[in-house]
Design a protein around this motif. Structure first.
Motif, mmCIF file in Angstrom:
data_model
loop_
_atom_site.group_PDB
_atom_site.id
_atom_site.type_symbol
_atom_site.label_atom_id
_atom_site.label_comp_id
_atom_site.label_asym_id
_atom_site.label_seq_id
_atom_site.Cartn_x
_atom_site.Cartn_y
_atom_site.Cartn_z
ATOM 1 N N ALA A 23 -33.622 115.371 -25.193
ATOM 2 C CA ALA A 23 -32.399 114.667 -25.575
ATOM 3 C C ALA A 23 -31.203 115.446 -25.068
ATOM 4 C CB ALA A 23 -32.337 114.529 -27.092
ATOM 5 N N GLY A 24 -30.090 114.780 -24.962
ATOM 6 C CA GLY A 24 -28.845 115.471 -24.663
ATOM 7 C C GLY A 24 -28.622 115.721 -23.201
ATOM 8 N N ALA A 25 -27.808 116.741 -22.918
ATOM 9 C CA ALA A 25 -27.365 117.018 -21.565
ATOM 10 C C ALA A 25 -28.557 117.191 -20.628
ATOM 11 C CB ALA A 25 -26.512 118.277 -21.558
ATOM 12 N N MET A 68 -33.866 121.887 -22.114
ATOM 13 C CA MET A 68 -34.922 122.574 -22.834
ATOM 14 C C MET A 68 -35.881 121.495 -23.348
ATOM 15 S SD MET A 68 -34.621 124.887 -26.202
ATOM 16 C CE MET A 68 -33.460 126.013 -25.448
ATOM 17 N N ALA A 127 -39.833 120.302 -24.852
ATOM 18 C CA ALA A 127 -41.065 120.689 -25.526
ATOM 19 C C ALA A 127 -42.241 120.135 -24.725
ATOM 20 C CB ALA A 127 -41.086 120.139 -26.945
ATOM 21 N N TYR A 172 -46.521 119.239 -25.062
ATOM 22 C CA TYR A 172 -47.620 119.091 -26.011
ATOM 23 C C TYR A 172 -48.912 118.804 -25.259
ATOM 24 C CZ TYR A 172 -43.581 118.368 -29.070
ATOM 25 O OH TYR A 172 -42.400 118.519 -29.737
ATOM 26 N N MET A 193 -38.629 128.092 -36.030
ATOM 27 C CA MET A 193 -39.773 128.229 -35.136
ATOM 28 C C MET A 193 -39.809 129.658 -34.619
ATOM 29 S SD MET A 193 -38.471 126.175 -31.827
ATOM 30 C CE MET A 193 -37.283 126.942 -30.730
ATOM 31 N N ARG A 243 -46.308 117.581 -31.976
ATOM 32 C CA ARG A 243 -44.958 117.524 -32.533
ATOM 33 C C ARG A 243 -44.890 118.142 -33.929
ATOM 34 N NH1 ARG A 243 -41.036 114.001 -30.259
ATOM 35 N NH2 ARG A 243 -41.813 112.717 -28.547
ATOM 36 N N GLY A 244 -43.875 118.950 -34.145
ATOM 37 C CA GLY A 244 -43.670 119.550 -35.448
ATOM 38 C C GLY A 244 -44.589 120.718 -35.741
ATOM 39 N N HIS A 275 -46.071 124.260 -30.084
ATOM 40 C CA HIS A 275 -45.600 123.550 -28.891
ATOM 41 C C HIS A 275 -45.204 124.530 -27.805
ATOM 42 C CE1 HIS A 275 -42.033 124.346 -31.402
ATOM 43 N NE2 HIS A 275 -41.393 124.491 -30.261
ATOM 44 N N MET A 323 -42.303 125.578 -25.021
ATOM 45 C CA MET A 323 -40.879 125.407 -24.785
ATOM 46 C C MET A 323 -40.657 125.670 -23.302
ATOM 47 S SD MET A 323 -38.160 126.824 -27.445
ATOM 48 C CE MET A 323 -36.826 127.723 -26.698
ATOM 49 N N MET A 368 -38.185 125.808 -20.071
ATOM 50 C CA MET A 368 -36.768 125.962 -19.713
ATOM 51 C C MET A 368 -36.627 126.301 -18.235
ATOM 52 S SD MET A 368 -35.205 127.946 -22.967
ATOM 53 C CE MET A 368 -36.229 129.363 -22.711
ATOM 54 N N LEU A 389 -38.459 109.866 -24.675
ATOM 55 C CA LEU A 389 -38.111 110.763 -25.776
ATOM 56 C C LEU A 389 -38.968 110.584 -27.033
ATOM 57 C CD1 LEU A 389 -35.965 112.675 -27.010
ATOM 58 C CD2 LEU A 389 -34.541 110.683 -27.389
ATOM 59 N N THR A 390 -39.258 109.345 -27.376
ATOM 60 C CA THR A 390 -39.953 109.109 -28.647
ATOM 61 C C THR A 390 -41.444 108.805 -28.453
ATOM 62 O OG1 THR A 390 -39.275 106.799 -28.553
ATOM 63 C CG2 THR A 390 -37.899 108.284 -29.835
ATOM 64 N N ARG A 432 -45.381 108.926 -28.308
ATOM 65 C CA ARG A 432 -46.466 109.594 -29.043
ATOM 66 C C ARG A 432 -47.772 109.243 -28.342
ATOM 67 N NH1 ARG A 432 -45.396 112.478 -34.088
ATOM 68 N NH2 ARG A 432 -43.279 111.938 -34.620
ATOM 69 N N ASP A 439 -38.294 120.815 -30.669
ATOM 70 C CA ASP A 439 -39.490 120.183 -31.255
ATOM 71 C C ASP A 439 -39.174 119.322 -32.476
ATOM 72 O OD1 ASP A 439 -42.245 119.710 -31.824
ATOM 73 O OD2 ASP A 439 -42.299 121.430 -33.160
ATOM 74 N N VAL A 440 -38.835 119.968 -33.577
ATOM 75 C CA VAL A 440 -38.736 119.245 -34.849
ATOM 76 C C VAL A 440 -37.523 118.304 -34.900
ATOM 77 C CG1 VAL A 440 -38.361 119.530 -37.322
ATOM 78 C CG2 VAL A 440 -40.029 120.950 -36.151
ATOM 79 N N TRP A 499 -26.275 114.185 -27.308
ATOM 80 C CA TRP A 499 -27.619 114.383 -27.857
ATOM 81 C C TRP A 499 -28.004 113.209 -28.757
ATOM 82 C CZ3 TRP A 499 -30.056 115.660 -32.649
ATOM 83 C CH2 TRP A 499 -31.311 116.264 -32.521
ATOM 84 N N SER A 552 -29.066 109.771 -27.346
ATOM 85 C CA SER A 552 -30.446 109.608 -26.888
ATOM 86 C C SER A 552 -31.297 108.885 -27.934
ATOM 87 C CB SER A 552 -31.095 110.967 -26.625
ATOM 88 O OG SER A 552 -30.335 111.693 -25.717
#
Lengths: 165, 224
Positions: free
Chosen positions: A54-56, A62, A64, A66, A100, A118-119, A122, A124, A126, A159-160, A162, B96-97, B140, B143
């Motif tokens: 998400a975001g820029a 950055m 995640a 899985y 985390m 997720r959660g 994971h 990371m 970069m 983004l979402t 699963r 992540d979360v 952010w 999104s």
């Protein structure tokens, strides 16, 4: 002469089959470092994905990552390092209830799985060489203490996303 | 004053303990499934139509004035009064979360008709205000949903508001690689318009299905 030619052809075909067998034997060895004894890890990687961050967007994204490491062998192994030719750094993290933390290694139990989801645990990722976009693939090289390195091409998903959805 | 503040702290500690216990239960029942068992237990025990964890203590909506994503002051109590408000504390460089939770709520919300969506405020309060400027927050949050409200500002104020809800927020830590890790309780609190108090909490391993089940109930004003 024709008989000899036939023989040669058969011999070549045989050699090719032998070469193919050798190649597949090597693949098996890479996955599990010597089968037969029953006491070695046999690893495979499935369900890997990277949700679009998400975001820029940019090389400072950055993300995640899985995936699931399945071990059908009788011995445990440990994921000790993850790297990527397309990203500056890949680290292993565990989400807790409130924060985390980075971890050095992750256990893959015998006849079990290591699940990065997720959660929870994971990756990371970069320092992207190219800003991630849905449909891209990122190579991840997973190095295990006993089984060597397994390379996977991990798709960037919405983004979402699963697994199974 | 002293008495009030220590009472608040005690309540906060109790909620944290409860949260930890529930999380442990969820862990014990297997890592592949989400908070299903927790939600079911609470539903049976409390006979609530909601799948989220129904709160025994109804927290007041914090008296919080911060800066919204257009750079204007935002009075949480005044500007979210009369609507269901989902409140979450987090930071945008959380890989992540935070995006998982916001994504789950966004997906569930989008399945509602527009008039029901308009009955639910989603408010994200930054626990890393130095990085999370109004502009960063807006990009952010867009999104997930363009209507999500993002608030940023003085961290001391944010920490106090979170503490009044039993949510832990600590100062962000800058790691040696330059990344920031923020420690924050990852639960979502749902305030209902009947009394503008929190009635339901969603822990960090709540599934999208739980939000999909509960958001229409909120939109219709069903009591928890």
């Amino acid at each position: 002469m024709p008989a000899s030619r036939d023989f040669r052809r058969t011999a070549l075909a045989g050699a090719a089959v032998a070469a193919a067998l050798t190649a597949s034997a090597i693949v098996v060895a890479c996955g599990g470092s010597g089968g037969g004894s029953g006491a070695s890890a046999k690893l495979s990687v499935t369900d890997s994905y990277i949700p679009l961050p998400a975001g820029a967007s940019g090389d400072d994204s950055m993300a995640a990552g899985y995936l699931t490491v399945r071990n059908t062998g009788g011995a445990a192994d440990t994921l000790v390092r993850v790297s990527s030719p397309g990203a500056g750094s890949v680290s292993m993290h565990q989400s807790t209830d409130t924060t985390m933390r980075e971890v050095d290694s992750l256990p893959v139990p015998a006849d079990g799985t290591l699940q990065l989801s997720r959660g929870g645990t994971h990756l990371m990722i970069m320092g992207w060489q190219k800003p991630p976009a849905v449909g891209d693939q990122l190579e991840l090289d997973l190095t295990f203490a006993h089984s060597g390195t397994i390379t996977v091409e991990v798709p960037v998903k919405p983004l979402t996303y699963r697994p199974g959805s | 004053m002293k008495f009030l503040s220590s009472r608040r702290r005690a309540a906060g500690a109790a909620t944290l303990a409860l949260t930890a216990a529930l999380a442990l239960t969820a862990c014990g029942s297997g890592t592949t499934k989400s908070a299903g068992p927790v939600a079911v237990v609470s539903q049976q025990a409390q006979n609530s139509p909601y799948q989220g964890t129904v709160l025994a203590k109804h927290f007041d909506k914090p008296d919080l004035v911060l800066t919204d994503t257009s750079g204007q002051p935002f009075d949480l109590r005044k500007q979210t009064a009369g609507k269901t408000t989902l409140l979450y504390f987090g930071y945008t460089s959380c890989p992540d979360v935070c995006p998982t939770t916001m994504g789950d709520i966004g997906v569930a919300l989008q399945k509602l008709p527009a008039d029901q969506q308009a009955e639910i405020n989603v408010v994200f309060v930054s626990t890393d205000p130095q990085v999370d400027t109004p502009k960063v927050l807006r990009t952010w949050l867009d999104s997930f949903n363009k209507n999500f409200i993002g608030l940023t500002g003085d961290l001391t104020t944010v920490k106090a508001a979170a503490q009044s809800l039993g949510i832990l927020v600590e100062d962000p830590i800058v790691n040696k690689d330059g990344t920031v890790t923020s420690t924050h309780g990852a639960q979502v609190l749902a305030f209902q318009p009947s009394d503008d108090k929190a009635h339901v909490v969603y822990l960090s391993d709540t599934s999208t299905a739980t939000f999909e089940h509960d958001l229409p109930l909120f939109a219709k004003g069903v009591a928890a």
